[in-house]
Motif scaffolding. Structure first.
Motif, PDB file in Angstrom:
ATOM      1  N   UNK A  68      15.856  -2.129  -4.531  1.00 53.65           N
ATOM      2  CA  UNK A  68      15.565  -1.057  -4.078  1.00 53.65           C
ATOM      3  C   UNK A  68      15.146  -0.371  -5.244  1.00 53.65           C
ATOM      4  N   UNK A  69      14.594  -0.306  -6.680  1.00 54.16           N
ATOM      5  CA  UNK A  69      13.864   0.292  -7.408  1.00 54.16           C
ATOM      6  C   UNK A  69      12.367  -0.249  -7.282  1.00 54.16           C
ATOM      7  N   UNK A  70      12.370  -1.870  -7.008  1.00 55.24           N
ATOM      8  CA  UNK A  70      11.034  -2.004  -6.456  1.00 55.24           C
ATOM      9  C   UNK A  70      10.756  -1.305  -5.024  1.00 55.24           C
ATOM     10  N   UNK A  71      10.948  -0.995  -3.795  1.00 50.59           N
ATOM     11  CA  UNK A  71      10.363  -0.599  -3.211  1.00 50.59           C
ATOM     12  C   UNK A  71      10.558   1.286  -3.775  1.00 50.59           C
ATOM     13  N   UNK A  72      10.945   2.171  -4.568  1.00 48.74           N
ATOM     14  CA  UNK A  72      10.977   3.544  -4.624  1.00 48.74           C
ATOM     15  C   UNK A  72       9.879   3.026  -6.134  1.00 48.74           C
ATOM     16  N   UNK A  73       9.603   2.920  -7.045  1.00 47.06           N
ATOM     17  CA  UNK A  73       8.778   2.192  -7.822  1.00 47.06           C
ATOM     18  C   UNK A  73       7.247   2.590  -7.861  1.00 47.06           C
ATOM     19  N   UNK A  94       0.377   5.926  -3.774  1.00 46.60           N
ATOM     20  CA  UNK A  94       1.184   6.097  -2.813  1.00 46.60           C
ATOM     21  C   UNK A  94       2.639   6.511  -2.712  1.00 46.60           C
ATOM     22  N   UNK A  95       3.221   7.511  -2.070  1.00 43.90           N
ATOM     23  CA  UNK A  95       4.632   7.631  -2.171  1.00 43.90           C
ATOM     24  C   UNK A  95       5.683   6.404  -1.439  1.00 43.90           C
ATOM     25  N   UNK A  96       6.375   6.218  -2.282  1.00 43.04           N
ATOM     26  CA  UNK A  96       7.942   5.288  -1.951  1.00 43.04           C
ATOM     27  C   UNK A  96       8.277   5.740  -0.762  1.00 43.04           C
ATOM     28  N   UNK A  97       8.457   4.490   0.331  1.00 47.69           N
ATOM     29  CA  UNK A  97       8.777   4.501   1.882  1.00 47.69           C
ATOM     30  C   UNK A  97      10.562   5.026   1.911  1.00 47.69           C
TER      31      UNK A  97
END
Length: 97
Positions: A68-73, A94-97
């Motif tokens: 989750x953090x990998x996708x968010x940060x 870029x913004x997280x997906x």
């Protein structure tokens, strides 16, 4: 003192009063904003503590959390805090997906 002079003095006095009230309004808004930021920071700290507790108890598997953090940060300095690989330079901003 004639009427025109008295009116001008009254206007000057009212302008000063308005300026003082506006300054007080800015001060109170800044104080409110500062308090809101403190409360938000406290909420975020408590949320992080809850997540850490869930991970330590095994209710939240660390790999799931890290994914989750990998996708968010997005920012490299934030990713480094969690031991995540750095993003490619083309992905910065870029913004997280």
């Amino acid at each position: 003192m004639d009427r025109a002079t008295r009116r001008e003095e009254r206007i000057k006095h009212l302008d000063e009063a308005v300026a003082k009230l506006r300054a007080e309004q800015r001060r109170l808004r800044a104080l409110t904003s500062r308090e809101e930021r403190k409360q938000d920071t406290r909420r975020l700290i408590l949320m992080g503590a809850m997540l850490r507790d869930r991970m330590e108890r095994g209710d939240l598997p660390e790999p799931l959390f890290k994914a989750d953090m990998d996708r968010f940060l997005v920012r490299d300095r934030d990713r480094a805090l969690f031991g995540l690989p750095l993003r490619q330079s083309s992905e910065k901003g870029t913004t997280p997906a």
